[in-house]
Design a protein around this motif. Structure first.
Motif, PDB file in Angstrom:
ATOM      1  N   ASN A  25      -6.178   5.658   0.072  1.00 25.64           N
ATOM      2  CA  ASN A  25      -5.813   5.518  -1.333  1.00 25.64           C
ATOM      3  C   ASN A  25      -6.457   4.274  -1.897  1.00 25.64           C
ATOM      4  OD1 ASN A  25      -4.280   7.787  -1.738  1.00 25.64           O
ATOM      5  ND2 ASN A  25      -2.372   6.789  -1.068  1.00 25.64           N
ATOM      6  N   THR A  26      -7.566   4.459  -2.581  1.00 25.36           N
ATOM      7  CA  THR A  26      -8.268   3.306  -3.138  1.00 25.36           C
ATOM      8  C   THR A  26      -7.701   2.961  -4.513  1.00 25.36           C
ATOM      9  OG1 THR A  26      -9.932   4.870  -3.895  1.00 25.36           O
ATOM     10  CG2 THR A  26     -10.423   3.643  -1.905  1.00 25.36           C
ATOM     11  N   SER A  27      -7.970   1.744  -4.951  1.00 25.39           N
ATOM     12  CA  SER A  27      -7.376   1.290  -6.206  1.00 25.39           C
ATOM     13  C   SER A  27      -7.968   2.016  -7.409  1.00 25.39           C
ATOM     14  CB  SER A  27      -7.557  -0.218  -6.349  1.00 25.39           C
ATOM     15  OG  SER A  27      -8.927  -0.531  -6.443  1.00 25.39           O
ATOM     16  N   GLU A  28      -9.225   2.481  -7.314  1.00 22.70           N
ATOM     17  CA  GLU A  28      -9.845   3.198  -8.427  1.00 22.70           C
ATOM     18  C   GLU A  28     -10.130   4.632  -7.983  1.00 22.70           C
ATOM     19  OE1 GLU A  28     -10.205   0.885 -10.941  1.00 22.70           O
ATOM     20  OE2 GLU A  28      -9.531  -0.574  -9.450  1.00 22.70           O
ATOM     21  N   ALA A  29     -10.518   5.450  -8.940  1.00 18.82           N
ATOM     22  CA  ALA A  29     -10.843   6.835  -8.601  1.00 18.82           C
ATOM     23  C   ALA A  29     -12.202   6.903  -7.908  1.00 18.82           C
ATOM     24  CB  ALA A  29     -10.881   7.670  -9.881  1.00 18.82           C
ATOM     25  N   GLY A  30     -12.469   8.014  -7.255  1.00 22.21           N
ATOM     26  CA  GLY A  30     -13.793   8.261  -6.649  1.00 22.21           C
ATOM     27  C   GLY A  30     -14.094   7.355  -5.472  1.00 22.21           C
ATOM     28  N   SER A  31     -13.099   7.110  -4.621  1.00 24.08           N
ATOM     29  CA  SER A  31     -13.280   6.295  -3.410  1.00 24.08           C
ATOM     30  C   SER A  31     -13.819   4.906  -3.710  1.00 24.08           C
ATOM     31  CB  SER A  31     -14.221   6.996  -2.419  1.00 24.08           C
ATOM     32  OG  SER A  31     -13.680   8.176  -1.988  1.00 24.08           O
ATOM     33  N   ILE A  32     -13.431   4.367  -4.835  1.00 25.84           N
ATOM     34  CA  ILE A  32     -13.862   3.007  -5.149  1.00 25.84           C
ATOM     35  C   ILE A  32     -12.664   2.070  -5.095  1.00 25.84           C
ATOM     36  CG2 ILE A  32     -14.776   1.518  -6.984  1.00 25.84           C
ATOM     37  CD1 ILE A  32     -16.700   3.837  -7.621  1.00 25.84           C
ATOM     38  N   GLN A  33     -12.854   0.979  -4.401  1.00 24.83           N
ATOM     39  CA  GLN A  33     -11.772   0.028  -4.191  1.00 24.83           C
ATOM     40  C   GLN A  33     -12.152  -1.290  -4.833  1.00 24.83           C
ATOM     41  OE1 GLN A  33      -8.783   0.102  -2.680  1.00 24.83           O
ATOM     42  NE2 GLN A  33      -8.488  -2.116  -2.835  1.00 24.83           N
ATOM     43  N   GLY A  34     -11.241  -1.839  -5.581  1.00 21.10           N
ATOM     44  CA  GLY A  34     -11.522  -3.137  -6.176  1.00 21.10           C
ATOM     45  C   GLY A  34     -11.219  -4.241  -5.178  1.00 21.10           C
ATOM     46  N   HIS A  35     -12.066  -5.242  -5.157  1.00 21.59           N
ATOM     47  CA  HIS A  35     -11.835  -6.376  -4.260  1.00 21.59           C
ATOM     48  C   HIS A  35     -10.530  -7.087  -4.635  1.00 21.59           C
ATOM     49  CE1 HIS A  35     -12.613 -10.016  -1.940  1.00 21.59           C
ATOM     50  NE2 HIS A  35     -12.193 -10.663  -3.013  1.00 21.59           N
ATOM     51  N   GLY A  36      -9.719  -7.395  -3.597  1.00 23.05           N
ATOM     52  CA  GLY A  36      -8.477  -8.111  -3.849  1.00 23.05           C
ATOM     53  C   GLY A  36      -7.342  -7.233  -4.326  1.00 23.05           C
ATOM     54  N   LYS A  37      -7.590  -5.927  -4.445  1.00 22.92           N
ATOM     55  CA  LYS A  37      -6.547  -4.992  -4.889  1.00 22.92           C
ATOM     56  C   LYS A  37      -5.901  -4.346  -3.664  1.00 22.92           C
ATOM     57  CE  LYS A  37      -7.546  -5.083  -9.401  1.00 22.92           C
ATOM     58  NZ  LYS A  37      -8.931  -4.794  -9.767  1.00 22.92           N
ATOM     59  N   PRO A  38      -4.673  -3.770  -3.837  1.00 20.29           N
ATOM     60  CA  PRO A  38      -4.057  -3.105  -2.699  1.00 20.29           C
ATOM     61  C   PRO A  38      -4.785  -1.807  -2.308  1.00 20.29           C
ATOM     62  CG  PRO A  38      -2.684  -2.895  -4.641  1.00 20.29           C
ATOM     63  CD  PRO A  38      -3.796  -3.812  -5.010  1.00 20.29           C
ATOM     64  N   MET A  39      -4.742  -1.499  -1.019  1.00 27.11           N
ATOM     65  CA  MET A  39      -5.317  -0.245  -0.548  1.00 27.11           C
ATOM     66  C   MET A  39      -4.445   0.264   0.586  1.00 27.11           C
ATOM     67  SD  MET A  39      -9.121   0.539   0.960  1.00 27.11           S
ATOM     68  CE  MET A  39      -8.927   0.405   2.715  1.00 27.11           C
ATOM     69  N   SER A  40      -4.162   1.562   0.593  1.00 23.12           N
ATOM     70  CA  SER A  40      -3.366   2.073   1.698  1.00 23.12           C
ATOM     71  C   SER A  40      -4.075   3.241   2.379  1.00 23.12           C
ATOM     72  CB  SER A  40      -1.981   2.494   1.213  1.00 23.12           C
ATOM     73  OG  SER A  40      -2.116   3.507   0.257  1.00 23.12           O
ATOM     74  N   ILE A  41      -3.758   3.396   3.637  1.00 26.19           N
ATOM     75  CA  ILE A  41      -4.367   4.457   4.438  1.00 26.19           C
ATOM     76  C   ILE A  41      -3.236   5.285   5.033  1.00 26.19           C
ATOM     77  CG2 ILE A  41      -5.956   4.972   6.318  1.00 26.19           C
ATOM     78  CD1 ILE A  41      -6.851   1.957   5.991  1.00 26.19           C
ATOM     79  N   LEU A  42      -3.320   6.601   4.854  1.00 27.62           N
ATOM     80  CA  LEU A  42      -2.273   7.496   5.350  1.00 27.62           C
ATOM     81  C   LEU A  42      -2.789   8.248   6.565  1.00 27.62           C
ATOM     82  CD1 LEU A  42      -1.381   8.963   1.850  1.00 27.62           C
ATOM     83  CD2 LEU A  42      -0.218   7.102   3.035  1.00 27.62           C
ATOM     84  N   PHE A  43      -1.968   8.273   7.595  1.00 28.98           N
ATOM     85  CA  PHE A  43      -2.342   8.977   8.821  1.00 28.98           C
ATOM     86  C   PHE A  43      -1.342  10.097   9.091  1.00 28.98           C
ATOM     87  CE2 PHE A  43      -3.731   4.604   9.263  1.00 28.98           C
ATOM     88  CZ  PHE A  43      -5.049   4.736   9.676  1.00 28.98           C
ATOM     89  N   GLU A  44      -1.850  11.206   9.552  1.00 26.59           N
ATOM     90  CA  GLU A  44      -0.988  12.326   9.934  1.00 26.59           C
ATOM     91  C   GLU A  44      -1.362  12.678  11.366  1.00 26.59           C
ATOM     92  OE1 GLU A  44      -0.506  15.479   6.822  1.00 26.59           O
ATOM     93  OE2 GLU A  44      -1.115  16.719   8.520  1.00 26.59           O
ATOM     94  N   ILE A  45      -0.402  12.575  12.277  1.00 28.44           N
ATOM     95  CA  ILE A  45      -0.697  12.814  13.687  1.00 28.44           C
ATOM     96  C   ILE A  45       0.166  13.934  14.214  1.00 28.44           C
ATOM     97  CG2 ILE A  45      -0.624  11.796  16.003  1.00 28.44           C
ATOM     98  CD1 ILE A  45      -1.069   9.104  14.218  1.00 28.44           C
ATOM     99  N   ASP A  46      -0.467  14.892  14.877  1.00 31.57           N
ATOM    100  CA  ASP A  46       0.260  16.022  15.426  1.00 31.57           C
ATOM    101  C   ASP A  46       0.494  15.796  16.915  1.00 31.57           C
ATOM    102  OD1 ASP A  46       1.051  18.982  14.794  1.00 31.57           O
ATOM    103  OD2 ASP A  46       0.094  18.982  16.771  1.00 31.57           O
ATOM    104  N   MET A  47       1.789  15.828  17.313  1.00 32.37           N
ATOM    105  CA  MET A  47       2.110  15.621  18.719  1.00 32.37           C
ATOM    106  C   MET A  47       2.471  16.957  19.356  1.00 32.37           C
ATOM    107  SD  MET A  47       1.724  12.392  19.036  1.00 32.37           S
ATOM    108  CE  MET A  47       2.424  12.055  20.633  1.00 32.37           C
ATOM    109  N   PRO A  48       1.930  17.244  20.538  1.00 34.94           N
ATOM    110  CA  PRO A  48       2.230  18.526  21.179  1.00 34.94           C
ATOM    111  C   PRO A  48       3.661  18.599  21.714  1.00 34.94           C
ATOM    112  CG  PRO A  48       0.815  17.209  22.584  1.00 34.94           C
ATOM    113  CD  PRO A  48       0.955  16.475  21.297  1.00 34.94           C
ATOM    114  N   SER A  49       4.256  17.445  22.048  1.00 37.11           N
ATOM    115  CA  SER A  49       5.634  17.473  22.548  1.00 37.11           C
ATOM    116  C   SER A  49       6.294  16.134  22.253  1.00 37.11           C
ATOM    117  CB  SER A  49       5.648  17.744  24.050  1.00 37.11           C
ATOM    118  OG  SER A  49       5.035  16.668  24.704  1.00 37.11           O
ATOM    119  N   GLN A  50       7.546  16.024  22.693  1.00 38.21           N
ATOM    120  CA  GLN A  50       8.294  14.800  22.393  1.00 38.21           C
ATOM    121  C   GLN A  50       8.016  13.667  23.360  1.00 38.21           C
ATOM    122  OE1 GLN A  50      12.427  15.490  22.166  1.00 38.21           O
ATOM    123  NE2 GLN A  50      12.343  16.469  20.155  1.00 38.21           N
TER     124      GLN A  50
END
Lengths: 405, 274
Positions: free
Chosen positions: A273-298
């Motif tokens: 999740n970049t601060s601007e549209a089109g994969s552009i990130q402003g310097h000094g702005k917040p940025m977050s990364i989302l991960f989705e992990i699939d586990m085969p068992s517990q």
């Protein structure tokens, strides 16, 4: 005239081992004992480091091989230089091959500089008479004349590199394979070596195969390029068109998605999740990364997720990680979600991508390593210094204060 | 000049590749030269170490087995008897241990450059041969000092003994070198194996003193017994026991074939495993 290098359907398959590359006899015995009792064939994972490579290089051509880490560039050079055999296909090489997969291979710290020139030269395929003939030129080029009869262990690392480069630059095979080696050492000396190689290749019509992450070196030295991706050839054309294709591909996919593999933990999605549209990130702005992990068992304890941010030269700039032992993650079967946030991303302007690692610490299993999520950092709404925001002056910009005292 | 054409294919047929080995003879020379040169760098006594070690052992064994517990060595004086065995044994054991370790030691070169891999263990063995030749000179001097000059048959028997030691060492050394790349266990098993073989070789005792002939011929499977038997022959009036020599030759040659074939079969993958 027949091509200098002809490659037909070349492929290399590696067996994946979970432990160290060499094996302890104990493990082999215990594994086979287990297999007898469980009467289950051990599933051996394998992957193709290189596949369906077809290439024909004319004598005198200078060809670059580019691609991300793990695309199979080095494997290709290793096969052509006969260090490792291919699994499928064949290659025909016409001419003496000199390979430079690492400068200073075989240097011995106890031997003097002069002795090491002979040893290293002969390892690289020079005849003794040829080394003797070129000895003065090599010593002169290296600029370490004064210490040439001192044991190498007393050399600084820079001096060792210069000596190694000098031997390499005086190689005269018909086909020269170069892997990354020019990426180290001081800039000025590097340029001197590149210049020397270019000169030799133009004058004597030498064939050069050049692997590098440094796109500007590829542009200077080569006329044609092969782009590899995940072991497969993507494009083989003039250097400029291949490089633009490479840059294009690097910035294409802001979101990574994959199907879950039911047997092992998988990263099914990485989104930035970049601060601007089109994969552009402003310097000094917040940025977050989302991960989705699939586990085969517990039952997985000790999972670890980490990511690195690489710049366009494939140099890692930032590294962040999370361990199950410190912060419980990935304990539920099926999808697990994780988010990482930078409050103020300090990266300087340029293009970057993520390399995500999924592993388990207890048995030291590495499940996945993926390159994904390209993004560009721009200096948005920031006070410009008087000379402007120049490219490549740094990778990270941090705050601080100036004062006179 | 004819350009060499190299054809790279997945490994299939077995060839011993001696022609290629010949093409790389200079590298062979440089590896041996490096190992000899490096071996005695930063030592005060240098090459003297090649003499001191067997001489010291000779003194210990002479003290033990000619005075304390005398061993009947026929018409050969014990110091000459034991030194002749020791220098052959040292040639064998240091050849085997250097060759066995050589591939792992040179892993960084193997992973970066192509050359016939056989060069590495073979040049490691030549270093042992170099040490042997120095010790051999002292041995000859000792023979004359103790007034036991070897007979003229030495022209035949000395080289025969040396070749036999080297061939046996090559077989075992190549096998271990290749196994070591994959299973590091052999690194730890090797010193023990060599110790067992030492006592199973007629270094400190003559094989003829073994009473039961079945046990004697069983020990002869260890090719070093044949090598020492040949090497010692010119020192006494008794000619060597040809049964021992024949058994030893058979086992030495089969060991060499096994070692060479296994090494050749696995060498293509050394770079992937090392």
């Amino acid at each position: 005239m027949k091509p200098a290098i002809e490659i037909l359907n070349l492929g290399k398959q590696y067996k994946l081992t979970t432990s160290a590359p060499y094996v302890a006899l104990r493990d082999v015995i215990s594994e086979s004992a287990k297999n007898i009792f469980l009467s289950k064939k051990k599933e051996q994972d394998s992957f193709w480091a290189l596949r369906d490579i077809n290439l024909s290089i004319e004598p005198g051509e200078r060809v670059g091989i580019i691609g991300r880490n793990g695309a199979g560039k080095s494997t290709l050079l290793k096969i052509i230089s006969r260090i490792t055999p291919p699994t499928t296909g064949e290659a025909i090489i016409r001419g003496r091959v000199g390979s430079l997969l690492e400068v200073g291979t075989g240097f011995h710290p106890e031997l003097s500089g002069r002795e090491n020139i002979y040893l290293n030269g002969s390892i690289l395929g020079l005849k003794k008479a040829e080394i003797t003939k070129q000895l003065d030129a090599i010593i002169d080029f290296s600029g370490v004349e004064k210490f040439i009869d001192t044991p190498l262990k007393h050399y600084s690392s820079g001096m060792q590199l210069r000596l190694a480069f000098s031997v390499a630059a005086h190689l005269e095979p018909e086909i020269l394979l170069i892997d990354e080696v020019l990426a180290v050492g001081d800039m000025e000396f590097q340029k001197k070596c590149l210049g020397k190689m270019e000169e030799v290749s133009k004058k004597d019509g030498r064939t050069i195969l050049f692997v590098s992450h440094d796109l500007s070196a590829v542009t200077t030295l080569t006329t044609k390029c092969l782009l590899l991706e995940k072991g497969l050839p993507v494009k083989y054309d003039t250097t400029s068109s291949v490089i633009s294709e490479y840059a294009n591909r690097m910035s294409q996919h802001p979101v990574y998605t994959a199907e879950a593999v039911t047997t092992i933990p998988t990263i099914t999605k990485v989104e930035i999740n970049t601060s601007e549209a089109g994969s552009i990130q402003g310097h000094g702005k917040p940025m977050s990364i989302l991960f989705e992990i699939d586990m085969p068992s517990q039952g997985y304890a000790g999972m670890a997720l980490s990511f690195q941010i690489f710049n366009h030269l494939n140099i890692p700039i930032l590294f962040n990680w999370v361990f199950d032992t410190e912060n419980v993650i990935c304990r539920t079967k099926g999808k697990n979600y994780l988010r990482f946030t930078y409050d103020e991303l300090k990266l300087y302007k340029g293009s970057y991508y993520l390399k995500v690692h999924l592993a388990e610490t207890k048995h030291r299993n590495k499940f996945q390593e993926i390159d994904c999520c390209n993004f560009n950092v721009e200096m948005i709404n920031l006070k410009e210094p008087e000379w402007g925001w120049n490219d490549g002056v740094c990778q990270v910009l941090d705050k601080g204060k100036w004062e006179t005292y | 000049m004819e350009k060499p054409v190299i054809h790279i294919k997945p490994p299939s047929r077995l060839s011993l590749g001696f022609k290629e080995l010949w093409q790389y003879r200079e590298l062979f020379y440089f590896f041996t030269w490096r190992d000899i040169k490096v071996k005695y760098k930063q030592t005060y006594l240098g090459v003297l170490w090649a003499l001191l070690q067997p001489l010291g052992m000779m003194l210990i064994f002479t003290f033990l087995f000619s005075k304390t517990w005398p061993i009947n060595t026929g018409d050969i004086k014990y110091p000459v008897f034991v030194l002749s065995g020791l220098i052959c044994w040292n040639l064998f054991s240091s050849s085997v241990s250097h060759a066995g370790d050589s591939m792992v030691q040179n892993a960084n070169i193997i992973k970066k450059i192509y050359f016939p891999r056989l060069i590495i263990p073979c040049s490691a063995m030549l270093v042992a041969l170099f040490d042997f030749l120095i010790a051999f000179m002292i041995f000859i001097i000792l023979c004359f000092v103790l007034q036991q000059p070897p007979s003229w048959t030495a022209i035949l028997y000395f080289p025969a003994g040396i070749v036999m030691s080297l061939l046996s060492a090559a077989g075992l050394g190549l096998l271990l070198a290749a196994l070591n790349v994959k299973f590091r266990d052999f690194r730890y098993a090797l010193p023990f194996l060599l110790q067992v073989l030492f006592f199973a070789s007629q270094v400190i005792y003559p094989l003829q003193s073994v009473q039961q002939s079945l046990f004697k011929y069983l020990l002869a499977i260890n090719p070093m017994n044949a090598a020492i038997e040949l090497f010692r022959a010119p020192l006494s009036n008794i000619s060597p026991d040809m049964t021992i020599v024949a058994i030893g030759t058979c086992s030495s040659v089969s060991l060499l074939i096994i070692g060479l074939l296994y090494f050749r079969k696995t060498e293509a993958y050394f770079a992937d495993l090392a």
